[in-house]
Structures are given as C-alpha cells and as structure tokens.
Design a protein around this motif. Sequence first.
Motif, PDB file in Angstrom:
ATOM      1  N   TYR A   1       0.663  -0.983   0.073  1.00 21.66           N
ATOM      2  CA  TYR A   1      -0.034  -0.067   0.128  1.00 21.66           C
ATOM      3  C   TYR A   1       0.995   1.703   0.052  1.00 21.66           C
ATOM      4  O   TYR A   1       0.595   2.998  -0.795  1.00 21.66           O
ATOM      5  N   ALA A   2       1.849   1.244   0.754  1.00 23.95           N
ATOM      6  CA  ALA A   2       2.833   2.186   0.892  1.00 23.95           C
ATOM      7  C   ALA A   2       3.519   2.779  -0.437  1.00 23.95           C
ATOM      8  O   ALA A   2       3.577   3.626  -1.070  1.00 23.95           O
ATOM      9  N   HIS A   3       3.807   1.543  -1.119  1.00 22.31           N
ATOM     10  CA  HIS A   3       5.307   1.812  -2.644  1.00 22.31           C
ATOM     11  C   HIS A   3       4.133   2.155  -3.526  1.00 22.31           C
ATOM     12  O   HIS A   3       4.147   2.792  -3.970  1.00 22.31           O
ATOM     13  N   HIS A   4       2.921   1.295  -3.839  1.00 22.13           N
ATOM     14  CA  HIS A   4       1.867   2.365  -4.279  1.00 22.13           C
ATOM     15  C   HIS A   4       1.161   3.787  -4.206  1.00 22.13           C
ATOM     16  O   HIS A   4       0.801   4.078  -4.775  1.00 22.13           O
ATOM     17  N   GLY A   5       1.783   4.104  -2.674  1.00 20.83           N
ATOM     18  CA  GLY A   5       1.385   5.698  -2.497  1.00 20.83           C
ATOM     19  C   GLY A   5      -0.272   5.939  -2.337  1.00 20.83           C
ATOM     20  O   GLY A   5      -0.487   6.423  -1.852  1.00 20.83           O
ATOM     21  N   LEU A   6      -1.409   4.414  -1.639  1.00 23.20           N
ATOM     22  CA  LEU A   6      -1.707   4.688  -0.836  1.00 23.20           C
ATOM     23  C   LEU A   6      -1.812   4.766   0.541  1.00 23.20           C
ATOM     24  O   LEU A   6      -3.116   5.320   0.609  1.00 23.20           O
ATOM     25  N   LEU A   7      -0.792   4.773   1.230  1.00 20.05           N
ATOM     26  CA  LEU A   7      -0.702   5.109   2.597  1.00 20.05           C
ATOM     27  C   LEU A   7       0.613   6.015   2.246  1.00 20.05           C
ATOM     28  O   LEU A   7       1.354   5.750   1.824  1.00 20.05           O
ATOM     29  N   LYS A   8       0.276   7.254   2.541  1.00 21.80           N
ATOM     30  CA  LYS A   8       0.829   8.920   2.445  1.00 21.80           C
ATOM     31  C   LYS A   8       1.944   8.259   3.238  1.00 21.80           C
ATOM     32  O   LYS A   8       1.886   8.157   4.778  1.00 21.80           O
ATOM     33  N   LEU A   9       3.784   8.521   3.981  1.00 23.24           N
ATOM     34  CA  LEU A   9       4.902   8.472   4.309  1.00 23.24           C
ATOM     35  C   LEU A   9       5.253   9.699   4.924  1.00 23.24           C
ATOM     36  O   LEU A   9       5.570  10.000   3.705  1.00 23.24           O
ATOM     37  N   PRO A  10       5.619  10.370   5.745  1.00 21.30           N
ATOM     38  CA  PRO A  10       4.878   9.313   6.943  1.00 21.30           C
ATOM     39  C   PRO A  10       3.336   9.647   7.273  1.00 21.30           C
ATOM     40  O   PRO A  10       2.703  10.503   7.086  1.00 21.30           O
TER      41      PRO A  10
ATOM     42  N   GLY B   1      14.504   5.824   5.898  1.00 25.08           N
ATOM     43  CA  GLY B   1      15.682   4.734   4.274  1.00 25.08           C
ATOM     44  C   GLY B   1      15.106   3.657   4.537  1.00 25.08           C
ATOM     45  O   GLY B   1      15.983   3.317   3.409  1.00 25.08           O
ATOM     46  N   ARG B   2      14.902   2.892   5.214  1.00 26.74           N
ATOM     47  CA  ARG B   2      14.710   1.379   5.983  1.00 26.74           C
ATOM     48  C   ARG B   2      13.426   1.278   4.912  1.00 26.74           C
ATOM     49  O   ARG B   2      13.354   0.694   3.898  1.00 26.74           O
ATOM     50  N   ILE B   3      12.532   2.175   4.792  1.00 31.44           N
ATOM     51  CA  ILE B   3      11.069   2.017   4.287  1.00 31.44           C
ATOM     52  C   ILE B   3      11.186   1.893   2.702  1.00 31.44           C
ATOM     53  O   ILE B   3      10.708   1.348   1.619  1.00 31.44           O
ATOM     54  N   ARG B   4      11.721   2.592   2.497  1.00 26.19           N
ATOM     55  CA  ARG B   4      12.568   2.761   1.203  1.00 26.19           C
ATOM     56  C   ARG B   4      13.288   1.332   0.539  1.00 26.19           C
ATOM     57  O   ARG B   4      13.167   0.757  -0.813  1.00 26.19           O
ATOM     58  N   LEU B   5      13.884   1.267   1.158  1.00 26.84           N
ATOM     59  CA  LEU B   5      14.665  -0.095   0.916  1.00 26.84           C
ATOM     60  C   LEU B   5      13.425  -1.235   0.975  1.00 26.84           C
ATOM     61  O   LEU B   5      13.883  -2.696  -0.052  1.00 26.84           O
ATOM     62  N   ILE B   6      12.972  -1.407   1.836  1.00 34.15           N
ATOM     63  CA  ILE B   6      11.490  -2.489   1.591  1.00 34.15           C
ATOM     64  C   ILE B   6      11.058  -2.150   0.538  1.00 34.15           C
ATOM     65  O   ILE B   6      10.036  -3.474   0.272  1.00 34.15           O
ATOM     66  N   LEU B   7      10.342  -1.047   0.404  1.00 33.33           N
ATOM     67  CA  LEU B   7       9.369  -0.448  -0.299  1.00 33.33           C
ATOM     68  C   LEU B   7       9.763  -0.558  -2.017  1.00 33.33           C
ATOM     69  O   LEU B   7       9.576  -1.405  -3.474  1.00 33.33           O
TER      70      LEU B   7
END
Length: 169
Positions: free
Chosen positions: A124-133, A160-166
């Motif tokens: 969801y975060a990867h597709h921009g459906l969950l805005k971070l932060p 930084g870590r979430i970019r790697l995971i995504l």
Amino acid sequence: MEKEKVVYGAHVLALPYPSQGHINPMLQFCKRLVSKRNIKATLAITNFISNSIHPQSSSVQLDTISDGYDEAELIKKHQSSEHPITCVLYDAVLPWALDVTKQFGLIGASFFTQPCAVNYIYYYAHHGLLKLPVSELPISIPGLPLLELQDMPSFIMFTGRIRLILSWF
C-alpha cells in the motif's frame, strides 16, 4: 540389506537472510517441503551462523554460504552432485538472489518471513495509497481493521529503511 536410492523430483536451495527472525521460518517451510514426496531441501546458512549456533535438522540438509569473508559457490557445487538444485527459495530481503538464480537457468521464488498483513501495508505504501510519514490516525487500509501507529510495521517510521523495503515491490 542394501539401502534403496531416493530419487528426488526437485531440490530446493533455501537462502534465508542471515538474521534473527528469518532463518527459522525458512527452516520450518523447508521441513514442510520435504514432508511432501520427492522434494529435497538444502538450507544455506552463513559460515558464521553455522559456527556459532550449530543448527540441526534431520530432514533438511544444511550447507554453508559465504558471509563475505570467503568464497562459496553453492549452486555450482550441487550442479555436479547426484541431486542438482532445481529451485532457489530466497528471502525477499535478498533480491540479488533472483539474478543469480536466473544466471543458472533455475526457478526462483521469493519468501516473505513477515505476516501477510505487513506485506500488504508495504504494498500500500509502495503504491502511494498510504502516505508516509503517517500523519492521519487511525489508518484505514481495506481488509484490515483500523490501525493506530503502534499497529504499523516498525520500518514505516524509518524513511531510509522503508525505501529499501518498498524497493522489493
């Protein structure tokens, strides 16, 4: 009495991320695989882990892979064996393993050690459906209950870590 030779239909090389919480789920999955007929599984652990925790399994073969301080060519070693590797099951945190798998013309399968709901949140975060932060609470993701910040995967908080995971997606 002569021992009957076992013929395997597939030999899976399992490559876990060498960290707590990644090795055991893959070992358990390998045990499930070998409980099926004609499947052999080899769990590749690093030399350091092999020397420090001495894991044991009666049904899953254990082999070591380089931890960066020596040379190891596990797929090549098994190519000339009686049961060559036919598939590589790799931890999703190691996307390079698919490139290596393809170089040898083998089947590759990604293995996620975290729960499906966590993968869904990352997707969801990867597709921009969950805005971070995350700024709006509670968090609403279809198919999941309303989530508070403490319900979210911890990596969501570290950009930084979430970019790697995504990037896995």
